[in-house]
Write an enzyme that holds these catalytic residues in place. Structure first.
Site, mmCIF file in Angstrom:
data_model
loop_
_atom_site.group_PDB
_atom_site.id
_atom_site.type_symbol
_atom_site.label_atom_id
_atom_site.label_comp_id
_atom_site.label_asym_id
_atom_site.label_seq_id
_atom_site.Cartn_x
_atom_site.Cartn_y
_atom_site.Cartn_z
ATOM 1 N N LYS A 195 26.776 33.826 47.339
ATOM 2 C CA LYS A 195 25.445 33.296 47.636
ATOM 3 C C LYS A 195 24.497 34.484 47.592
ATOM 4 O O LYS A 195 24.479 35.320 48.484
ATOM 5 C CB LYS A 195 25.416 32.617 49.001
ATOM 6 N N TYR A 243 28.478 35.357 51.332
ATOM 7 C CA TYR A 243 27.036 35.269 51.539
ATOM 8 C C TYR A 243 26.485 36.686 51.593
ATOM 9 O O TYR A 243 26.725 37.422 52.542
ATOM 10 C CB TYR A 243 26.774 34.514 52.837
#
Length: 300
Positions: A164, A136
């Site tokens: 992400k 992320y």
């Protein structure tokens, strides 16, 4: 479970009862709506899931109940957001024990690790598990950016498979593609940049408002991939006032209020969060009411 990091992957909210216990019945009702809409995975324990307020037994209940309910239809991804490497390794161990199929991993929380420390942190996690990992990358909210040179080191681990992408810089998708080709799958992590990211070549969308509007979210992804750009753009324009509720400090309360409107959730949050109040509640409810009044019929 072998799966691809692509499509719409909801970062689902955690449902609570009025007496602040888990509402698994309502939670699984939402999960069911996500699966029926055609999502590609379920992500548990993110910011939207209020993971920082959950006790370990509650996390176990959420993961095990979800794994059992989806019964292999889609992967169950567990978010790892810890303050220490030791804590992260323990969280990974528990995620495996509970039956998770993959991990979404944030950089160290609170401490602003430098590049070497961040790469080492991710590397230690990757070495500790065979589960596939999505990193992320959200420097706006978490203060640490995973640069291209850092990914250059991390892709030596075969289970680091996706990112992400939440830098808010659409051009970073092209930079990642130019540097790594198809080695890393890229999923947009910002609701208000989803259409633009998908058109730039992102493989998927880790979504928030999907919790209340799964069919609309999946339709935008599906239509873009099918080349139905005009249809996707029209739906995205309708969706945008709602999507903007995700880029707000009260995103959890906002999205839970939207879930109430669509019958897929309740407004109960866990303290220190409180339900929206006063003028802000009126503003958000007005956005939701206007969207519901003009909600298009989506046929997938």
């Amino acid at each position: 479970m072998n799966f691809k990091w692509e499509g719409v992957m909801p970062a689902v909210t955690t449902k609570f009862t009025s007496d602040d216990t888990l509402d698994l019945e309502l939670f699984l009702k939402n999960v069911d709506a996500q699966i029926k809409a055609g999502v590609s995975g379920i992500i548990l324990g993110g910011t939207l899931g209020e993971a920082s307020t959950l006790e370990e037994g509650e996390k176990e209940s959420l993961v095990t109940a979800t794994v059992k309910y989806v019964s292999g239809k889609v992967p169950v991804i567990v978010n790892i957001a810890e303050q220490s490497t030791r804590g992260a390794l323990k969280a990974v161990e528990l995620a495996e024990k509970y039956g998770a199929n993959g991990l979404m991993v944030l950089p160290p929380m609170r401490y602003k690790a430098n590049n070497t420390e961040t790469v080492t942190y991710f590397s230690e996690i990757a070495k500790s598990t065979t589960l596939p990992i999505m990193i992320y990358n959200n420097p706006v909210d978490y203060g640490i950016e995973v640069s291209l040179s850092m990914f250059e080191e991390l892709i030596h681990f075969p289970n680091i498979q996706a990112v992400k992408e939440s830098t808010r810089d659409i051009t970073n998708i092209t930079r990642l593609r130019n540097r790594f080709g198809e080695r890393l799958n890229i999923l947009c992590g910002v609701d208000t940049l989803a259409l633009e990211s998908l058109l730039a070549g992102a493989d998927g969308w880790v979504a928030g408002l999907v919790c209340a509007f799964p069919r609309e979210t999946v339709a935008i992804y599906k239509w873009i991939k099918e080349g139905k750009h005009r249809e996707a753009l029209a739906l995205y324009r309708w969706f945008m006032p709602l999507l903007e509720l995700d880029i707000n400090p009260q995103l959890v309360q906002n999205i839970k209020l939207a879930e109430v409107a669509t019958g897929l959730g309740s407004e109960f949050v866990r303290a220190p969060r409180l339900p929206l109040q006063g003028e802000e509640r009126k503003r958000v409810q007005g956005i939701i009411n206007a969207a519901m009044a003009s909600r298009p019929v989506v046929k997938l």
